[in-house]
Design a protein around this motif. Structure first.
Motif, PDB file in Angstrom:
ATOM      1  N   UNK A  92      73.029  13.637  50.574  1.00 38.77           N
ATOM      2  CA  UNK A  92      72.170  14.287  50.786  1.00 38.77           C
ATOM      3  C   UNK A  92      72.482  15.661  49.696  1.00 38.77           C
ATOM      4  N   UNK A  93      73.593  15.972  49.874  1.00 36.28           N
ATOM      5  CA  UNK A  93      74.152  17.217  49.022  1.00 36.28           C
ATOM      6  C   UNK A  93      73.974  16.820  47.451  1.00 36.28           C
ATOM      7  N   UNK A  94      74.265  15.685  47.262  1.00 30.03           N
ATOM      8  CA  UNK A  94      74.047  15.308  45.909  1.00 30.03           C
ATOM      9  C   UNK A  94      72.657  14.791  45.385  1.00 30.03           C
ATOM     10  N   UNK A  95      71.874  14.997  46.313  1.00 36.35           N
ATOM     11  CA  UNK A  95      70.197  14.867  46.016  1.00 36.35           C
ATOM     12  C   UNK A  95      70.020  13.429  45.851  1.00 36.35           C
ATOM     13  N   UNK A  96      70.803  12.433  46.329  1.00 37.83           N
ATOM     14  CA  UNK A  96      70.566  11.004  46.427  1.00 37.83           C
ATOM     15  C   UNK A  96      69.771  10.263  47.370  1.00 37.83           C
ATOM     16  N   UNK A  97      69.415  11.157  48.252  1.00 41.82           N
ATOM     17  CA  UNK A  97      68.471  10.641  49.420  1.00 41.82           C
ATOM     18  C   UNK A  97      67.148  11.039  49.319  1.00 41.82           C
TER      19      UNK A  97
END
Length: 133
Positions: A92-97
């Protein structure tokens, strides 16, 4: 994707290792198989969809029974729930979700306890005929 996806790389192991419960010091039996190898054995069995007894000893992951016992021990300690939360937070922090595609099912949400039970109703069906023989 790796040709051997059951191999745990250093980055993933750095997330998993701190979550594992310590091995009891006065444990009976021989020195245990290292946790990292057991993790890879567990992933091998799950990835290849084989029975625990069929885990090849030549791979060095320990026996299927050893891996299964370790999996059970870690499951009871809540390791996989913690790891799931950590991986979700990192993704989520990496914007992957993509949360717009998230779904809730019964395996992650507890059933409502204390819900009213339906009242038993008397049957309206006709009674069975008396036996005439």
């Amino acid at each position: 994707m790796s040709t051997r996806p059951w191999i745990v790389d250093d980055d993933l192991w750095a997330l998993i290792e701190p979550l594992l419960p310590p091995w009891p010091e006065k444990s009976p039996g021989p020195r245990p198989v290292p946790d990292r190898l057991c993790t890879q054995g567990i992933l091998y069995v799950l990835y290849n969809d084989i029975a625990w007894q069929l885990l090849p000893l030549e791979l060095g992951f320990g026996s299927g029974q050893t891996c299964w016992r370790r999996l059970d021990r870690w499951q009871q300690a809540g390791v996989f729930d913690q790891l799931h939360r950590i991986l979700l937070a990192e993704l989520n922090a990496a914007g992957e979700l993509d949360w717009s595609r998230a779904r809730v099912d019964g395996s992650h949400i507890r059933a409502k306890k204390g819900a009213p039970t339906p009242v038993r109703r008397r049957s309206t069906a006709a009674r069975r005929a008396a036996n005439t023989t």
